[in-house]
Design a protein around this motif. Structure first.
Motif, mmCIF file in Angstrom:
data_model
loop_
_atom_site.group_PDB
_atom_site.id
_atom_site.type_symbol
_atom_site.label_atom_id
_atom_site.label_comp_id
_atom_site.label_asym_id
_atom_site.label_seq_id
_atom_site.Cartn_x
_atom_site.Cartn_y
_atom_site.Cartn_z
ATOM 1 N N CYS A 130 -71.563 -2.215 3.920
ATOM 2 C CA CYS A 130 -70.151 -2.170 3.519
ATOM 3 C C CYS A 130 -69.791 -3.366 2.643
ATOM 4 O O CYS A 130 -69.061 -3.219 1.651
ATOM 5 N N THR A 208 -64.609 -1.354 4.435
ATOM 6 C CA THR A 208 -64.481 0.024 3.951
ATOM 7 C C THR A 208 -63.119 0.243 3.316
ATOM 8 O O THR A 208 -63.004 0.853 2.246
ATOM 9 N N THR A 211 -62.979 -1.580 0.001
ATOM 10 C CA THR A 211 -63.706 -0.838 -1.029
ATOM 11 C C THR A 211 -62.900 0.363 -1.508
ATOM 12 O O THR A 211 -62.797 0.622 -2.716
ATOM 13 N N THR A 242 -72.503 4.685 -2.435
ATOM 14 C CA THR A 242 -71.137 4.428 -1.986
ATOM 15 C C THR A 242 -70.611 5.589 -1.161
ATOM 16 O O THR A 242 -69.978 5.399 -0.111
ATOM 17 N N PHE A 246 -69.486 5.626 2.945
ATOM 18 C CA PHE A 246 -68.240 6.133 3.526
ATOM 19 C C PHE A 246 -68.529 7.140 4.646
ATOM 20 O O PHE A 246 -67.884 7.117 5.699
ATOM 21 N N VAL A 249 -69.876 5.297 7.731
ATOM 22 C CA VAL A 249 -68.785 4.614 8.430
ATOM 23 C C VAL A 249 -67.968 5.615 9.239
ATOM 24 O O VAL A 249 -67.574 5.342 10.380
#
Length: 317
Positions: A130, A208, A211, A242, A246, A249
């Motif tokens: 992350c 997260t 971002t 990326t 996500f 997470v």
């Protein structure tokens, strides 16, 4: 129950006699036994599913990632696959025996806490991913300088040491018996709770969101960038990693948040609420713990399938 002070039901948990708790009836004992049996069966099924999905998935992920260029992002993913594999294998050695409430030896406990090193390590690797994705989005021109392979190895080794702290302290409770009966065990457990789930959860959610906020802010700039380098394999890989981050997470939060909330409730109860540990409470807590713990193991089994779901490039590989 009145004579011995404790009653061991299905080796699930011990009913402590208390003047403030109403004595359990025969129907209560049967209900508790049914709850414990159902909880144990559910735990077996979920953990077995994690093994069936996770072990071959980790091997396939290593094969897949081994065919890709070595970069900080792919290195994190490789180590994550290794860590998930070791965590599941070491867990499987003692999980069924411990969850079945059979006789647990000191060696079983050591193996259990050894597996927790790699469970924690997987979570901290996700933290590093992350942070790396935030830097890649926020400082794309400086990312290559800030993230070299050497720096990546150093950071991975550092978080592995952090993940091992509780393992170095916990065995002392078996060597020095007096520590197991004092506050030492509680503080080691609290440290494990912080390293295993609390701090990683906070950092993962924080970076997260940072971002996602940075992607939203720079959407126009990124759209023009896509138009100029749309054929760049490196750019596509960065975008896919990326997206994978996500999704990873999201699965982390779904599988670990219930266990985190249960831990928080336990700590708050210990210091503030002081709920009486009556049989009903112990039965509910046991069922909740078994359910949320077995659910958390799925976090180590789904990463390969997240790669397949979130990245067309990985599916083609």
């Amino acid at each position: 129950l009145n004579e011995t002070g404790t009653f061991n039901i299905s080796l699930c948990f011990k009913l402590q006699s208390s003047s403030t708790c109403s004595p359990p009836t025969v129907s209560d004992l049967q209900r508790f036994q049914a709850m414990c049996s159902a909880s144990k069966t559910q735990s077996y099924v979920v953990f077995s599913a994690a093994l069936v999905l996770g072990l071959p998935g980790s091997i396939l992920a290593l094969i897949l990632l081994g065919r890709m260029p070595t970069k900080p992002s792919t290195l994190y993913l490789r180590l994550l696959a290794v860590s998930d594999f070791v965590a599941l294998v070491s867990l499987s050695v003692t999980y069924y025996e411990i969850t079945g409430y059979h006789h647990v030896t000191n060696l079983d406990n050591l193996l259990k806490w050894f597996s927790r090193i790699f469970q924690s390590f997987s979570h901290w690797l996700l933290v590093l991913m992350c942070v790396e994705r935030f830097v890649a989005v926020r400082y794309p021109l400086h990312k290559a300088r800030l993230y070299t392979i050497r720096i990546t190895y150093v950071t991975c080794f550092a978080v592995f040491l952090v993940s091992s702290i509780h393992f170095l302290l916990f065995p002392m409770t078996f060597v020095i018996k007096s520590l197991a009966n004092g506050n030492y065990f509680f503080y080691v457990t609290l440290m494990y709770f912080s390293i295993y789930i609390f701090l990683p959860m906070i950092l993962i959610v924080l970076f997260t969101n940072l971002t996602a906020l940075e992607i939203r802010r720079s959407r126009r700039r990124r759209q023009s960038l896509v138009m100029t380098v749309s054929n760049s394999l490196a750019f596509k890989m960065e975008a896919e990693i990326t997206r994978i981050m996500f999704l990873a997470v999201l699965s982390f939060v779904l599988f670990l948040l219930p266990k985190l909330l249960l831990y928080i409730f336990y700590i708050v109860d210990l210091y503030l609420l002081h709920i009486e540990k009556c049989p009903e409470y112990m039965a509910a807590f046991t069922v909740s713990y078994n359910t949320f713990t077995s659910l958390s193991y799925l976090n180590h089994a789904v990463n390969f399938y997240i790669y397949m779901l979130g990245a067309p490039g990985y599916r083609r590989q």
